[in-house]
Design a protein around this motif. Structure first.
Motif, PDB file in Angstrom:
ATOM      1  N   LEU A   1      -2.224   5.125  11.681  1.00  0.00           N
ATOM      2  CA  LEU A   1      -2.656   3.887  11.038  1.00  0.00           C
ATOM      3  C   LEU A   1      -2.512   2.712  11.994  1.00  0.00           C
ATOM      4  O   LEU A   1      -3.445   1.899  12.159  1.00  0.00           O
ATOM      5  CB  LEU A   1      -1.829   3.653   9.776  1.00  0.00           C
ATOM      6  CG  LEU A   1      -1.907   2.250   9.145  1.00  0.00           C
ATOM      7  CD1 LEU A   1      -3.324   1.911   8.742  1.00  0.00           C
ATOM      8  CD2 LEU A   1      -0.952   2.155   7.962  1.00  0.00           C
ATOM      9  N   LEU A   2      -1.361   2.615  12.639  1.00  0.00           N
ATOM     10  CA  LEU A   2      -1.127   1.508  13.563  1.00  0.00           C
ATOM     11  C   LEU A   2      -2.120   1.535  14.715  1.00  0.00           C
ATOM     12  O   LEU A   2      -2.671   0.495  15.102  1.00  0.00           O
ATOM     13  CB  LEU A   2       0.308   1.586  14.088  1.00  0.00           C
ATOM     14  CG  LEU A   2       0.690   0.588  15.182  1.00  0.00           C
ATOM     15  CD1 LEU A   2       0.475  -0.847  14.719  1.00  0.00           C
ATOM     16  CD2 LEU A   2       2.144   0.807  15.586  1.00  0.00           C
ATOM     17  N   ALA A   3      -2.358   2.719  15.276  1.00  0.00           N
ATOM     18  CA  ALA A   3      -3.294   2.820  16.399  1.00  0.00           C
ATOM     19  C   ALA A   3      -4.692   2.377  15.990  1.00  0.00           C
ATOM     20  O   ALA A   3      -5.394   1.699  16.744  1.00  0.00           O
ATOM     21  CB  ALA A   3      -3.313   4.252  16.927  1.00  0.00           C
ATOM     22  N   ARG A   4      -5.111   2.732  14.787  1.00  0.00           N
ATOM     23  CA  ARG A   4      -6.437   2.323  14.313  1.00  0.00           C
ATOM     24  C   ARG A   4      -6.513   0.808  14.142  1.00  0.00           C
ATOM     25  O   ARG A   4      -7.530   0.184  14.461  1.00  0.00           O
ATOM     26  CB  ARG A   4      -6.766   3.020  12.997  1.00  0.00           C
ATOM     27  CG  ARG A   4      -6.929   4.530  13.108  1.00  0.00           C
ATOM     28  CD  ARG A   4      -7.434   5.113  11.814  1.00  0.00           C
ATOM     29  NE  ARG A   4      -7.403   6.565  11.832  1.00  0.00           N
ATOM     30  CZ  ARG A   4      -8.075   7.329  10.985  1.00  0.00           C
ATOM     31  NH1 ARG A   4      -8.840   6.772  10.052  1.00  0.00           N
ATOM     32  NH2 ARG A   4      -7.992   8.642  11.055  1.00  0.00           N
ATOM     33  N   LEU A   5      -5.444   0.210  13.624  1.00  0.00           N
ATOM     34  CA  LEU A   5      -5.422  -1.238  13.468  1.00  0.00           C
ATOM     35  C   LEU A   5      -5.495  -1.932  14.825  1.00  0.00           C
ATOM     36  O   LEU A   5      -6.228  -2.911  15.001  1.00  0.00           O
ATOM     37  CB  LEU A   5      -4.161  -1.661  12.718  1.00  0.00           C
ATOM     38  CG  LEU A   5      -4.087  -1.259  11.247  1.00  0.00           C
ATOM     39  CD1 LEU A   5      -2.693  -1.535  10.691  1.00  0.00           C
ATOM     40  CD2 LEU A   5      -5.130  -1.990  10.415  1.00  0.00           C
ATOM     41  N   ARG A   6      -4.735  -1.438  15.788  1.00  0.00           N
ATOM     42  CA  ARG A   6      -4.739  -2.064  17.112  1.00  0.00           C
ATOM     43  C   ARG A   6      -6.103  -1.915  17.782  1.00  0.00           C
ATOM     44  O   ARG A   6      -6.554  -2.826  18.488  1.00  0.00           O
ATOM     45  CB  ARG A   6      -3.643  -1.442  17.993  1.00  0.00           C
ATOM     46  CG  ARG A   6      -2.216  -1.740  17.557  1.00  0.00           C
ATOM     47  CD  ARG A   6      -1.969  -3.226  17.439  1.00  0.00           C
ATOM     48  NE  ARG A   6      -0.550  -3.545  17.315  1.00  0.00           N
ATOM     49  CZ  ARG A   6      -0.074  -4.562  16.637  1.00  0.00           C
ATOM     50  NH1 ARG A   6      -0.897  -5.372  15.991  1.00  0.00           N
ATOM     51  NH2 ARG A   6       1.222  -4.796  16.586  1.00  0.00           N
ATOM     52  N   ARG A   7      -6.775  -0.781  17.564  1.00  0.00           N
ATOM     53  CA  ARG A   7      -8.102  -0.610  18.156  1.00  0.00           C
ATOM     54  C   ARG A   7      -9.104  -1.590  17.570  1.00  0.00           C
ATOM     55  O   ARG A   7     -10.119  -1.904  18.222  1.00  0.00           O
ATOM     56  CB  ARG A   7      -8.598   0.831  17.942  1.00  0.00           C
ATOM     57  CG  ARG A   7      -7.938   1.859  18.840  1.00  0.00           C
ATOM     58  CD  ARG A   7      -8.743   3.146  18.902  1.00  0.00           C
ATOM     59  NE  ARG A   7      -8.837   3.818  17.622  1.00  0.00           N
ATOM     60  CZ  ARG A   7      -7.968   4.731  17.188  1.00  0.00           C
ATOM     61  NH1 ARG A   7      -6.932   5.080  17.935  1.00  0.00           N
ATOM     62  NH2 ARG A   7      -8.138   5.301  16.012  1.00  0.00           N
TER      63      ARG A   7
ATOM     64  N   MET B   1      -2.457   9.768   6.083  1.00  0.00           N
ATOM     65  CA  MET B   1      -2.584   9.242   7.442  1.00  0.00           C
ATOM     66  C   MET B   1      -1.198   8.892   7.952  1.00  0.00           C
ATOM     67  O   MET B   1      -0.468   8.137   7.315  1.00  0.00           O
ATOM     68  CB  MET B   1      -3.485   8.003   7.467  1.00  0.00           C
ATOM     69  CG  MET B   1      -3.720   7.441   8.861  1.00  0.00           C
ATOM     70  SD  MET B   1      -4.624   5.857   8.844  1.00  0.00           S
ATOM     71  CE  MET B   1      -6.089   6.303   7.924  1.00  0.00           C
ATOM     72  N   ASP B   2      -0.836   9.428   9.088  1.00  0.00           N
ATOM     73  CA  ASP B   2       0.449   9.117   9.692  1.00  0.00           C
ATOM     74  C   ASP B   2       0.539   7.629  10.015  1.00  0.00           C
ATOM     75  O   ASP B   2      -0.464   6.991  10.369  1.00  0.00           O
ATOM     76  CB  ASP B   2       0.610   9.946  10.970  1.00  0.00           C
ATOM     77  CG  ASP B   2       1.934   9.706  11.651  1.00  0.00           C
ATOM     78  OD1 ASP B   2       2.921  10.353  11.272  1.00  0.00           O
ATOM     79  OD2 ASP B   2       1.973   8.847  12.552  1.00  0.00           O
ATOM     80  N   GLY B   3       1.750   7.059   9.884  1.00  0.00           N
ATOM     81  CA  GLY B   3       1.930   5.635  10.134  1.00  0.00           C
ATOM     82  C   GLY B   3       1.533   5.210  11.534  1.00  0.00           C
ATOM     83  O   GLY B   3       0.982   4.115  11.731  1.00  0.00           O
ATOM     84  N   LEU B   4       1.791   6.071  12.524  1.00  0.00           N
ATOM     85  CA  LEU B   4       1.412   5.718  13.896  1.00  0.00           C
ATOM     86  C   LEU B   4      -0.097   5.792  14.097  1.00  0.00           C
ATOM     87  O   LEU B   4      -0.665   5.018  14.865  1.00  0.00           O
ATOM     88  CB  LEU B   4       2.137   6.619  14.898  1.00  0.00           C
ATOM     89  CG  LEU B   4       3.667   6.523  14.913  1.00  0.00           C
ATOM     90  CD1 LEU B   4       4.231   7.305  16.085  1.00  0.00           C
ATOM     91  CD2 LEU B   4       4.131   5.067  14.959  1.00  0.00           C
TER      92      LEU B   4
ATOM     93  N   ALA C   1       0.865  -1.181   0.000  1.00  0.00           N
ATOM     94  CA  ALA C   1       0.000   0.000   0.000  1.00  0.00           C
ATOM     95  C   ALA C   1       0.899   1.227   0.000  1.00  0.00           C
ATOM     96  O   ALA C   1       1.920   1.257   0.699  1.00  0.00           O
ATOM     97  CB  ALA C   1      -0.906  -0.001   1.228  1.00  0.00           C
ATOM     98  N   TYR C   2       0.510   2.240  -0.765  1.00  0.00           N
ATOM     99  CA  TYR C   2       1.346   3.435  -0.905  1.00  0.00           C
ATOM    100  C   TYR C   2       0.826   4.617  -0.092  1.00  0.00           C
ATOM    101  O   TYR C   2       1.401   5.697  -0.163  1.00  0.00           O
ATOM    102  CB  TYR C   2       1.448   3.819  -2.387  1.00  0.00           C
ATOM    103  CG  TYR C   2       2.069   2.731  -3.235  1.00  0.00           C
ATOM    104  CD1 TYR C   2       3.432   2.462  -3.168  1.00  0.00           C
ATOM    105  CD2 TYR C   2       1.286   1.957  -4.076  1.00  0.00           C
ATOM    106  CE1 TYR C   2       4.009   1.449  -3.923  1.00  0.00           C
ATOM    107  CE2 TYR C   2       1.843   0.937  -4.838  1.00  0.00           C
ATOM    108  CZ  TYR C   2       3.196   0.694  -4.757  1.00  0.00           C
ATOM    109  OH  TYR C   2       3.767  -0.315  -5.503  1.00  0.00           O
ATOM    110  N   ASN C   3      -0.239   4.407   0.672  1.00  0.00           N
ATOM    111  CA  ASN C   3      -0.728   5.457   1.557  1.00  0.00           C
ATOM    112  C   ASN C   3      -1.440   4.813   2.741  1.00  0.00           C
ATOM    113  O   ASN C   3      -1.745   3.612   2.732  1.00  0.00           O
ATOM    114  CB  ASN C   3      -1.662   6.428   0.818  1.00  0.00           C
ATOM    115  CG  ASN C   3      -2.856   5.734   0.201  1.00  0.00           C
ATOM    116  OD1 ASN C   3      -3.721   5.216   0.909  1.00  0.00           O
ATOM    117  ND2 ASN C   3      -2.922   5.700  -1.137  1.00  0.00           N
ATOM    118  N   GLY C   4      -1.711   5.633   3.750  1.00  0.00           N
ATOM    119  CA  GLY C   4      -2.284   5.091   4.973  1.00  0.00           C
ATOM    120  C   GLY C   4      -3.688   4.565   4.811  1.00  0.00           C
ATOM    121  O   GLY C   4      -4.056   3.562   5.438  1.00  0.00           O
TER     122      GLY C   4
END
Length: 226
Positions: free
Chosen positions: A71-77, A66-69, A39-42
């Motif tokens: 993105l990560l926070a949304r995935l973890r939620r 979307m900032d990488g962090l 993927a080339y964007n968040g």
């Protein structure tokens, strides 16, 4: 680009907006035995991360949209359990702490050595495997401890003991095709009813979709995809 992995091929998600770097990394990571989605964007990374089951994700810190962090926070939620390596040009100690606190499992500063990146991916994959209570099911996981299914959007689908036993028997060896007689002996040893396997396949499909168990005509059943 969407990888074309089989049920048995471990999946890795690479979220990197540098097209040249992504083009360099994709074949190297694929050479480690992964089916690689890029993927080339968040936003695209979020869509893939929520719609497919990955063992490892490599996410750039600075992404368009979307900032990488974030993105990560949304995935973890949403209860995404993949092991995550953050790539960043921001290598200061506070940035590393922020990344780890956001749910990252590892952090690698740019520029980096390619062999070190691949070694870190292998280490994260081992940690995923050792974490061990979750078996991948396409776009979800079978939670062996809770005996239910965790979908990639975070929802849990409860299973009866026999539904779980049948799904576990299929998921633990995703390449295998089992006859009805084999599954009856393994999961339902207390009954001789010829239709018991078909009945519980029907129950699983009703809860999780028809594709969760694949019919191999003339042979039996194998695990499918959610």
């Amino acid at each position: 680009m969407i990888g074309s992995g089989t049920d048995e091929t471990p999946r890795l998600l690479l979220v990197e907006d540098d097209v040249e770097l992504a083009a360099l990394l994709e074949p190297l990571i694929a050479g480690e035995g992964y089916s690689v989605d890029v993927a080339y964007n968040g936003q695209r990374g979020l869509h893939l991360g929520l719609s497919r089951a990955y063992r490892v994700m490599v996410i750039d810190r600075r992404l368009p949209g979307m900032d990488g962090l974030d993105l990560l926070a949304r995935l973890r939620r949403r209860s995404v359990t993949a092991r995550v390596l953050i790539l960043t040009a921001l290598g200061s100690h506070p940035e590393r702490v922020r990344g780890l606190d956001s749910g990252a499992d590892d952090y690698l500063s740019k520029p980096f050595d390619l062999d070190e990146l691949l070694a870190r991916i292998r280490a994260l994959d081992r940690r995923f495997a050792d974490g061990a209570d979750l078996l991948p099911l396409g776009t979800g996981y079978l939670d062996r401890q809770a005996q239910d299914v965790v979908l990639c959007d975070g929802r849990r689908v409860p299973l009866s003991a026999r539904e779980f036993g049948l799904l576990f028997a299929l998921a633990v060896r995703p390449r295998a095709v089992y006859t009805r007689a084999q599954l009856r002996a393994r999961v339902f040893p207390d009954t001789t009813a010829q239709s018991v396997v078909d009945t519980y396949v029907y129950y699983l499909r009703r809860k999780l979709g028809r594709q969760v168990v694949q019919t191999v005509y003339g042979l039996g059943y194998r695990i499918g995809l959610l």
